[in-house]
Design an enzyme around this catalytic site. Structure first.
Site, mmCIF file in Angstrom:
data_model
loop_
_atom_site.group_PDB
_atom_site.id
_atom_site.type_symbol
_atom_site.label_atom_id
_atom_site.label_comp_id
_atom_site.label_asym_id
_atom_site.label_seq_id
_atom_site.Cartn_x
_atom_site.Cartn_y
_atom_site.Cartn_z
ATOM 1 N N GLY A 14 -27.505 -19.151 -8.070
ATOM 2 C CA GLY A 14 -28.007 -20.266 -8.860
ATOM 3 C C GLY A 14 -29.248 -20.954 -8.329
ATOM 4 N N ARG A 67 -16.011 -8.623 -25.511
ATOM 5 C CA ARG A 67 -17.276 -9.337 -25.460
ATOM 6 C C ARG A 67 -17.360 -10.472 -26.490
ATOM 7 N NH1 ARG A 67 -21.482 -7.311 -22.344
ATOM 8 N NH2 ARG A 67 -20.698 -5.291 -21.791
ATOM 9 N N ARG A 93 -24.364 -10.776 -17.623
ATOM 10 C CA ARG A 93 -23.623 -10.158 -18.729
ATOM 11 C C ARG A 93 -24.593 -9.799 -19.838
ATOM 12 N NH1 ARG A 93 -19.415 -8.086 -17.194
ATOM 13 N NH2 ARG A 93 -18.644 -7.910 -19.309
ATOM 14 N N ASN A 109 -34.698 -16.472 -20.716
ATOM 15 C CA ASN A 109 -34.212 -15.775 -19.521
ATOM 16 C C ASN A 109 -35.353 -15.669 -18.525
ATOM 17 O OD1 ASN A 109 -32.466 -14.073 -17.914
ATOM 18 N ND2 ASN A 109 -33.659 -12.313 -18.612
ATOM 19 N N HIS A 111 -36.747 -13.088 -15.462
ATOM 20 C CA HIS A 111 -36.604 -11.736 -14.912
ATOM 21 C C HIS A 111 -37.632 -11.582 -13.783
ATOM 22 C CE1 HIS A 111 -35.648 -7.478 -14.875
ATOM 23 N NE2 HIS A 111 -36.949 -7.244 -14.790
ATOM 24 N N GLU A 145 -32.744 -6.676 -27.234
ATOM 25 C CA GLU A 145 -33.143 -5.682 -26.228
ATOM 26 C C GLU A 145 -33.137 -6.344 -24.842
ATOM 27 O OE1 GLU A 145 -34.090 -1.741 -26.147
ATOM 28 O OE2 GLU A 145 -34.035 -2.909 -28.001
ATOM 29 N N ASP A 147 -34.116 -7.583 -21.222
ATOM 30 C CA ASP A 147 -35.388 -7.840 -20.524
ATOM 31 C C ASP A 147 -36.585 -7.583 -21.430
ATOM 32 O OD1 ASP A 147 -33.920 -8.502 -18.285
ATOM 33 O OD2 ASP A 147 -33.993 -6.485 -17.470
ATOM 34 N N GLU A 176 -40.512 -17.697 -9.112
ATOM 35 C CA GLU A 176 -39.540 -17.962 -10.185
ATOM 36 C C GLU A 176 -39.225 -19.449 -10.270
ATOM 37 O OE1 GLU A 176 -36.079 -15.380 -10.521
ATOM 38 O OE2 GLU A 176 -36.975 -13.984 -9.119
HETATM 39 C C1 GRF Z 1 -33.316 -14.011 -10.084
HETATM 40 O O1 GRF Z 1 -34.144 -13.138 -9.358
HETATM 41 C C2 GRF Z 1 -33.535 -13.857 -11.566
HETATM 42 O O2 GRF Z 1 -34.865 -13.567 -11.887
HETATM 43 C C3 GRF Z 1 -32.653 -12.692 -11.902
HETATM 44 O O3 GRF Z 1 -31.512 -12.868 -11.121
HETATM 45 C C4 GRF Z 1 -31.841 -13.623 -9.954
HETATM 46 C C5 GRF Z 1 -30.943 -14.818 -9.945
HETATM 47 O O4 GRF Z 1 -31.097 -15.588 -8.776
HETATM 48 N N1 GRF Z 1 -32.405 -12.645 -13.326
HETATM 49 P P1 GRF Z 1 -30.512 -17.044 -8.719
HETATM 50 O O5 GRF Z 1 -29.026 -16.940 -9.068
HETATM 51 O O6 GRF Z 1 -31.250 -17.885 -9.705
HETATM 52 O O7 GRF Z 1 -30.717 -17.502 -7.299
#
Ligand code: GRF
Length: 216
Positions: A14, A67, A93, A109, A111, A145, A147, A176
């Site tokens: 997190g 699901r 998920r 999201n 990535h 789709e 990512d 991030e």
């Molecule tokens: C991050 O690298 C995010 O981009 C990817 O999963 C990782 C999650 O890290 N989807 P965190 O739980 O936010 O520390």
């Protein structure tokens, strides 16, 4: 002005969730986090959200027969708190097209690559194997789709000589934590909108015209 009510979905440590919580702790920030939901009971991020005083909930996918049932529980929890935006932050998920449709234009999201490069898992291994000199992260609207989906924000990070996947992951993670709050702000202010399969951006000023990879 009312702040956008955002829910964060996690599965693990997190750290992106914490970055979002920290931004939203400023009353002037245009979004607030109304709940943190984890599909894993032991997710470390749950304790971090609780420490920040955010209501948390575990919706364990293994406790649901399928699901759709799992997602019905998610939807009920999200509606109960009046979530207007869903932020996936390390949520591991896959979501059904039905759930994605329900939240179309209202679910984002992060990535850890510059999409559309390096989708899926083992992203930093993929980047190192490809020999790219710059990688980074992407915040995007979620579509059926994986990512994929219209891009809201990206941050670029250099690949350094001798990088291991872990070293690169740590550098990208710093990016991030900047990109996700920035993207949330753009969405919450209504400056980034999903329209016609892409993101329309208002009033964005680009200060740097070129992001150059470092010379070796
Ligand atoms: C991050 O690298 C995010 O981009 C990817 O999963 C990782 C999650 O890290 N989807 P965190 O739980 O936010 O520390």
């Amino acid at each position: 002005m009312a702040r956008l009510k955002a829910a964060v979905l996690i599965s693990g440590r997190g750290s992106n969730m914490v970055a979002l919580l920290d931004s939203c702790a400023d009353p002037a920030f245009p979004a607030e986090i109304v709940t943190v939901i984890s599909n894993r009971p032991g997710a470390a991020g749950l304790a971090r959200a609780e420490a920040a005083g955010i209501p948390t909930r575990v919706i364990d996918h293994r406790a649901h027969p399928g699901r759709e049932d799992f997602e019905a529980s998610l939807t009920a929890a999200l509606e109960e708190v009046g979530a207007e935006l869903v932020c996936l932050a390390g949520f591991m998920r896959l979501l059904t097209p039905g759930f994605v449709d329900r939240w179309a234009g209202r679910m984002v999201n992060i990535h850890p690559s510059l999409l559309p490069a390096f989708k899926g898992l083992h992203v930093h291994e993929q980047a190192l194997a490809a020999g790219v000199r710059v990688t980074g992260c992407t915040v995007h609207y979620v579509t059926a789709e994986m990512d994929d989906g219209p891009i809201i924000a990206q941050a670029a990070v250099p690949v350094m000589p001798g990088d291991t996947p872990d070293a690169l992951a740590a550098r990208v993670l710093v990016a991030e934590h900047k990109a996700y709050p920035m993207a949330l702000k753009l969405v919450a202010e209504g400056r980034a909108r999903m329209g016609g399969g892409e993101v329309e951006l208002d009033g964005t000023v680009w200060e740097q015209e070129v992001l150059l990879s470092p010379p070796r």
